[in-house]
Design a protein around this motif. Structure first.
Motif, PDB file in Angstrom:
ATOM      1  N   ASP A 112       0.831  -1.216   0.000  1.00 16.05           N
ATOM      2  CA  ASP A 112       0.000   0.000   0.000  1.00 16.05           C
ATOM      3  C   ASP A 112       0.861   1.261   0.000  1.00 16.05           C
ATOM      4  N   LEU A 113       0.292   2.331  -0.532  1.00 11.30           N
ATOM      5  CA  LEU A 113       0.985   3.604  -0.724  1.00 11.30           C
ATOM      6  C   LEU A 113       1.329   4.284   0.601  1.00 11.30           C
ATOM      7  N   ASP A 114       0.483   4.218   1.599  1.00  8.25           N
ATOM      8  CA  ASP A 114       0.751   4.882   2.890  1.00  8.25           C
ATOM      9  C   ASP A 114       2.003   4.321   3.565  1.00  8.25           C
ATOM     10  N   ARG A 115       2.103   3.015   3.617  1.00 14.76           N
ATOM     11  CA  ARG A 115       3.286   2.433   4.260  1.00 14.76           C
ATOM     12  C   ARG A 115       4.548   2.679   3.444  1.00 14.76           C
ATOM     13  N   LEU A 116       4.452   2.698   2.136  1.00 13.12           N
ATOM     14  CA  LEU A 116       5.626   3.006   1.310  1.00 13.12           C
ATOM     15  C   LEU A 116       6.105   4.440   1.554  1.00 13.12           C
ATOM     16  N   ARG A 117       5.171   5.375   1.674  1.00 15.01           N
ATOM     17  CA  ARG A 117       5.557   6.771   1.953  1.00 15.01           C
ATOM     18  C   ARG A 117       6.187   6.889   3.344  1.00 15.01           C
ATOM     19  N   THR A 118       5.653   6.152   4.309  1.00 18.72           N
ATOM     20  CA  THR A 118       6.223   6.161   5.655  1.00 18.72           C
ATOM     21  C   THR A 118       7.661   5.631   5.630  1.00 18.72           C
ATOM     22  N   ARG A 150       9.677   5.681   3.095  1.00 16.26           N
ATOM     23  CA  ARG A 150      10.528   6.652   2.389  1.00 16.26           C
ATOM     24  C   ARG A 150      10.921   7.793   3.323  1.00 16.26           C
ATOM     25  N   ILE A 151       9.990   8.309   4.106  1.00 14.74           N
ATOM     26  CA  ILE A 151      10.294   9.388   5.059  1.00 14.74           C
ATOM     27  C   ILE A 151      11.289   8.892   6.107  1.00 14.74           C
ATOM     28  N   TRP A 152      11.052   7.699   6.617  1.00 13.06           N
ATOM     29  CA  TRP A 152      11.946   7.143   7.633  1.00 13.06           C
ATOM     30  C   TRP A 152      13.373   7.005   7.084  1.00 13.06           C
TER      31      TRP A 152
END
Length: 136
Positions: free
Chosen positions: A8-14, A16-18
């Motif tokens: 999912d996109l939300d966990r991928l963005r998280t 990436r930020i991390w």
């Protein structure tokens, strides 16, 4: 391609930020270490050269010279002053003791002072043999 990433996109963005935060931390640490390394190198270049010869000074008001050392001798005490090559030779020639570790007389090519002197009696001064044996 990479099947181990979340779908999912939300966990991928998280993620990436991390990871971006970790890259920033790593870059900041690299910058600190590069700055420290540059400062150390600058300090090494600006550090004054050690004196070629030093005289260890005694305790007291007059602080008279006690011993001559080479400038790189680690056996010299804390009370010291730099001297020129000529002054070191003059001090040794006038009888000031040279360091037994760095041997300044040998380094200064003062031949009569650079050879160690034997403090024992010579063989010639020993009492003559009497011919009496101990009987053992």
């Amino acid at each position: 391609m990479f099947d181990d990433l979340p779908p999912d996109l939300d966990r991928l963005r998280t993620l990436r930020i991390w990871h971006a935060l970790w890259v920033q931390r790593i870059d900041a640490k690299i910058a600190v270490l590069q700055r420290r390394q540059a400062e150390e190198e600058s300090g090494r270049r600006r550090r004054p050269r050690p004196p070629e010869w030093i005289v260890e000074l005694g305790i007291g008001a007059d602080r008279s010279p006690v011993q001559v050392h080479a400038g790189d001798c680690h056996m010299a005490g804390q009370r010291r002053r730099a001297v020129s090559r000529d002054e070191a030779r003059r001090l040794l020639a006038t009888g000031l003791e040279g360091c037994g570790h760095c041997r300044p007389a040998a380094r200064l090519h003062i031949i009569e002072l650079s050879t160690p002197r034997c403090r024992h009696r010579s063989i010639d001064s020993a009492p003559a043999a009497t011919g009496v044996t101990s009987g053992l």
